[in-house]
Design a protein around this motif. Structure first.
Motif, mmCIF file in Angstrom:
data_model
loop_
_atom_site.group_PDB
_atom_site.id
_atom_site.type_symbol
_atom_site.label_atom_id
_atom_site.label_comp_id
_atom_site.label_asym_id
_atom_site.label_seq_id
_atom_site.Cartn_x
_atom_site.Cartn_y
_atom_site.Cartn_z
ATOM 1 N N ALA A 109 -5.771 2.059 16.606
ATOM 2 C CA ALA A 109 -5.673 0.812 17.350
ATOM 3 C C ALA A 109 -6.186 -0.334 16.502
ATOM 4 C CB ALA A 109 -6.473 0.912 18.647
ATOM 5 N N GLY A 110 -5.465 -1.447 16.534
ATOM 6 C CA GLY A 110 -5.890 -2.626 15.788
ATOM 7 C C GLY A 110 -5.592 -2.571 14.309
ATOM 8 N N GLU A 111 -4.796 -1.619 13.872
ATOM 9 C CA GLU A 111 -4.507 -1.475 12.440
ATOM 10 C C GLU A 111 -3.298 -2.312 12.033
ATOM 11 O OE1 GLU A 111 -4.783 2.340 9.959
ATOM 12 O OE2 GLU A 111 -2.635 2.165 10.380
ATOM 13 N N LEU A 112 -3.384 -2.923 10.864
ATOM 14 C CA LEU A 112 -2.265 -3.628 10.253
ATOM 15 C C LEU A 112 -1.899 -2.931 8.955
ATOM 16 C CD1 LEU A 112 -3.159 -7.433 10.638
ATOM 17 C CD2 LEU A 112 -1.265 -6.215 11.740
ATOM 18 N N THR A 113 -0.610 -2.742 8.739
ATOM 19 C CA THR A 113 -0.150 -2.187 7.468
ATOM 20 C C THR A 113 0.156 -3.329 6.502
ATOM 21 O OG1 THR A 113 2.136 -2.116 8.278
ATOM 22 C CG2 THR A 113 0.794 -0.121 8.551
ATOM 23 N N TYR A 114 0.066 -3.026 5.217
ATOM 24 C CA TYR A 114 0.323 -4.065 4.216
ATOM 25 C C TYR A 114 0.840 -3.443 2.920
ATOM 26 C CZ TYR A 114 -4.065 -2.651 1.940
ATOM 27 O OH TYR A 114 -5.044 -1.935 1.307
ATOM 28 N N THR A 115 1.585 -4.233 2.179
ATOM 29 C CA THR A 115 1.981 -3.871 0.829
ATOM 30 C C THR A 115 1.189 -4.712 -0.158
ATOM 31 O OG1 THR A 115 3.818 -5.462 0.917
ATOM 32 C CG2 THR A 115 4.324 -3.162 1.442
ATOM 33 N N VAL A 116 1.018 -4.201 -1.365
ATOM 34 C CA VAL A 116 0.423 -4.953 -2.471
ATOM 35 C C VAL A 116 1.511 -5.167 -3.502
ATOM 36 C CG1 VAL A 116 -1.283 -4.964 -4.324
ATOM 37 C CG2 VAL A 116 -1.888 -4.047 -2.078
ATOM 38 N N GLU A 117 1.786 -6.431 -3.815
ATOM 39 C CA GLU A 117 2.890 -6.769 -4.706
ATOM 40 C C GLU A 117 2.419 -7.797 -5.734
ATOM 41 O OE1 GLU A 117 6.478 -7.593 -2.425
ATOM 42 O OE2 GLU A 117 5.552 -6.683 -0.658
ATOM 43 N N ILE A 118 2.781 -7.557 -6.989
ATOM 44 C CA ILE A 118 2.369 -8.425 -8.088
ATOM 45 C C ILE A 118 3.612 -8.982 -8.760
ATOM 46 C CG2 ILE A 118 1.087 -8.571 -10.251
ATOM 47 C CD1 ILE A 118 -0.554 -6.183 -9.308
ATOM 48 N N GLU A 119 3.620 -10.292 -8.965
ATOM 49 C CA GLU A 119 4.778 -10.908 -9.603
ATOM 50 C C GLU A 119 4.930 -10.392 -11.038
ATOM 51 O OE1 GLU A 119 6.848 -15.303 -10.196
ATOM 52 O OE2 GLU A 119 4.770 -15.161 -9.503
ATOM 53 N N GLU A 120 6.165 -10.125 -11.426
ATOM 54 C CA GLU A 120 6.439 -9.649 -12.776
ATOM 55 C C GLU A 120 5.868 -10.614 -13.813
ATOM 56 O OE1 GLU A 120 10.656 -9.271 -13.008
ATOM 57 O OE2 GLU A 120 10.679 -7.287 -12.102
ATOM 58 N N GLY A 121 5.290 -10.061 -14.864
ATOM 59 C CA GLY A 121 4.785 -10.868 -15.953
ATOM 60 C C GLY A 121 3.313 -11.219 -15.855
ATOM 61 N N LEU A 122 2.670 -10.896 -14.734
ATOM 62 C CA LEU A 122 1.238 -11.173 -14.603
ATOM 63 C C LEU A 122 0.422 -10.018 -15.185
ATOM 64 C CD1 LEU A 122 1.052 -12.764 -11.037
ATOM 65 C CD2 LEU A 122 0.702 -13.908 -13.238
ATOM 66 N N PRO A 123 -0.728 -10.325 -15.781
ATOM 67 C CA PRO A 123 -1.482 -9.309 -16.525
ATOM 68 C C PRO A 123 -2.458 -8.514 -15.670
ATOM 69 C CG PRO A 123 -2.525 -11.428 -16.825
ATOM 70 C CD PRO A 123 -1.306 -11.668 -15.965
ATOM 71 N N PHE A 124 -2.010 -8.059 -14.504
ATOM 72 C CA PHE A 124 -2.880 -7.302 -13.616
ATOM 73 C C PHE A 124 -2.301 -5.900 -13.432
ATOM 74 C CE2 PHE A 124 -3.038 -11.754 -11.853
ATOM 75 C CZ PHE A 124 -4.219 -12.095 -12.494
ATOM 76 N N ALA A 125 -3.118 -4.883 -13.673
ATOM 77 C CA ALA A 125 -2.659 -3.508 -13.500
ATOM 78 C C ALA A 125 -2.406 -3.249 -12.017
ATOM 79 C CB ALA A 125 -3.710 -2.539 -14.027
ATOM 80 N N PRO A 126 -1.192 -2.860 -11.636
ATOM 81 C CA PRO A 126 -0.865 -2.711 -10.213
ATOM 82 C C PRO A 126 -1.777 -1.734 -9.475
ATOM 83 C CG PRO A 126 1.139 -2.731 -11.519
ATOM 84 C CD PRO A 126 0.004 -2.668 -12.493
ATOM 85 N N THR A 127 -2.023 -0.555 -10.044
ATOM 86 C CA THR A 127 -2.823 0.448 -9.347
ATOM 87 C C THR A 127 -4.257 -0.023 -9.165
ATOM 88 O OG1 THR A 127 -1.447 2.240 -10.231
ATOM 89 C CG2 THR A 127 -3.629 2.833 -9.397
ATOM 90 N N VAL A 128 -4.827 -0.616 -10.199
ATOM 91 C CA VAL A 128 -6.204 -1.112 -10.112
ATOM 92 C C VAL A 128 -6.301 -2.237 -9.094
ATOM 93 C CG1 VAL A 128 -8.061 -2.250 -11.382
ATOM 94 C CG2 VAL A 128 -6.752 -0.423 -12.470
ATOM 95 N N THR A 129 -5.318 -3.145 -9.111
ATOM 96 C CA THR A 129 -5.321 -4.265 -8.178
ATOM 97 C C THR A 129 -5.213 -3.776 -6.733
ATOM 98 O OG1 THR A 129 -4.295 -5.675 -9.850
ATOM 99 C CG2 THR A 129 -4.176 -6.416 -7.557
ATOM 100 N N ALA A 130 -4.309 -2.835 -6.495
ATOM 101 C CA ALA A 130 -4.149 -2.303 -5.142
ATOM 102 C C ALA A 130 -5.409 -1.597 -4.675
ATOM 103 C CB ALA A 130 -2.960 -1.349 -5.103
ATOM 104 N N ARG A 131 -6.048 -0.862 -5.570
ATOM 105 C CA ARG A 131 -7.288 -0.171 -5.210
ATOM 106 C C ARG A 131 -8.390 -1.177 -4.874
ATOM 107 N NH1 ARG A 131 -8.278 2.501 -9.756
ATOM 108 N NH2 ARG A 131 -6.771 4.107 -9.195
ATOM 109 N N THR A 132 -8.431 -2.276 -5.619
ATOM 110 C CA THR A 132 -9.416 -3.317 -5.349
ATOM 111 C C THR A 132 -9.226 -3.898 -3.955
ATOM 112 O OG1 THR A 132 -9.625 -3.914 -7.692
ATOM 113 C CG2 THR A 132 -10.243 -5.592 -6.075
ATOM 114 N N ILE A 133 -7.986 -4.237 -3.617
ATOM 115 C CA ILE A 133 -7.700 -4.814 -2.307
ATOM 116 C C ILE A 133 -7.993 -3.812 -1.204
ATOM 117 C CG2 ILE A 133 -5.830 -5.676 -0.825
ATOM 118 C CD1 ILE A 133 -4.654 -6.987 -3.349
ATOM 119 N N ASP A 134 -7.639 -2.551 -1.427
ATOM 120 C CA ASP A 134 -7.886 -1.513 -0.425
ATOM 121 C C ASP A 134 -9.379 -1.367 -0.145
ATOM 122 O OD1 ASP A 134 -6.923 0.929 1.154
ATOM 123 O OD2 ASP A 134 -8.333 1.849 -0.237
#
Length: 261
Positions: A109-134
């Motif tokens: 109850a009260g949960e929201l789902t979300y995606t983590v998306e990074i614009e192409e060409g940015l210097p952020f590792a997707p997996t690390v960034t998603a883990r940070t947000i999570d």
């Protein structure tokens, strides 16, 4: 380098990323921006066609005439570790796969789902960034404790889209609110995090960029679940997470969490 994932192209009009599946919208709330009085702006074209702003116009002013803290910093041109953030990008985003067995997750109850998306060409590792947000959204100091809201990362069709975008793409996705390449916003189901701020923070957080990222996620997600801006309660007190800390602390101490207890 961008690793794996799928891409979603920015469409015309307001430049919102194309949706490939129906989404359940989050609770209705007006789009919020890290500035006190956003004014309607002309509908911008694609990022590549946007004119560059004059130096004196690059930052939107708040009620005291200040620009966002750190907006004119040399860190914006060259990062602390040689990281460069391009002014604009392709407008295409890499969707990061969620960790673990997301398909087996039972929503509460009260949960929201979300995606983590990074614009192409940015210097952020997707997996690390998603883990940070999570980790930010799952922390006991966050919205789960304060508002009873929990969050779960998915691979597609999330109720919120956490987008890290170049400054010019941020301008497009936040329209008709003004970001002027400097700040972030929540606009509908989009939580748009300006890559310049994600990389360099602000003057008040220049020695604590990870802490600023925590503030940025919690602040914009706070708007998504219906919270408005707050003011500094008094000199020396901890700033509310919904205070516009990007513009300065107004005498408060920096604080990235909703739960200040």
């Amino acid at each position: 380098m961008v690793l794996g994932g799928t891409t979603a192209a920015v469409s015309g009009g307001l430049g919102r990323p194309q949706s490939t599946a129906a989404r359940t919208p989050p609770p209705e709330a007006p789009p919020m921006l890290d500035e006190p009085a956003a004014q309607p702006a002309p509908t911008p074209g694609p990022p590549a066609s946007r004119p560059k702003l004059r130096a004196r116009d690059r930052a939107e002013r708040d009620r005291t005439g200040r620009a966002p803290a750190g907006s004119r910093s040399t860190r914006d041109a060259m990062g602390q570790a040689g990281v460069r953030i391009p002014a604009g990008g392709s407008g295409k985003f890499v969707v990061t796969a969620p960790p673990g067995n997301s398909a087996d997750h039972a929503a509460g109850a009260g949960e929201l789902t979300y995606t983590v998306e990074i614009e192409e060409g940015l210097p952020f590792a997707p997996t690390v960034t998603a883990r940070t947000i999570d980790r930010i959204l799952d922390d006991d100091r966050g919205w789960a404790t304060v508002a009873g809201r929990t969050f779960h990362q998915v691979a597609e069709a999330g109720e919120l889209r956490m987008l890290i975008a170049t400054p010019e793409t941020t301008d497009v996705l936040c329209a008709p609110l003004r970001t002027n390449g400097e700040v972030s916003c929540r606009n509908g189901d989009l939580v748009v995090l300006n890559a310049r701020r994600w990389a360099f923070g602000t003057d008040d957080y220049q020695d604590a960029v990870p802490m600023y990222r925590t503030y940025l996620v919690n602040h914009e997600v706070g708007h998504a679940i219906g919270y408005a801006h707050a003011d500094c309660p008094g000199p020396g007190e901890r700033a509310p997470v919904m205070q516009q800390q990007t513009y300065g602390l107004d005498g408060c101490r920096r604080n990235p969490w909703p739960n200040v207890g």
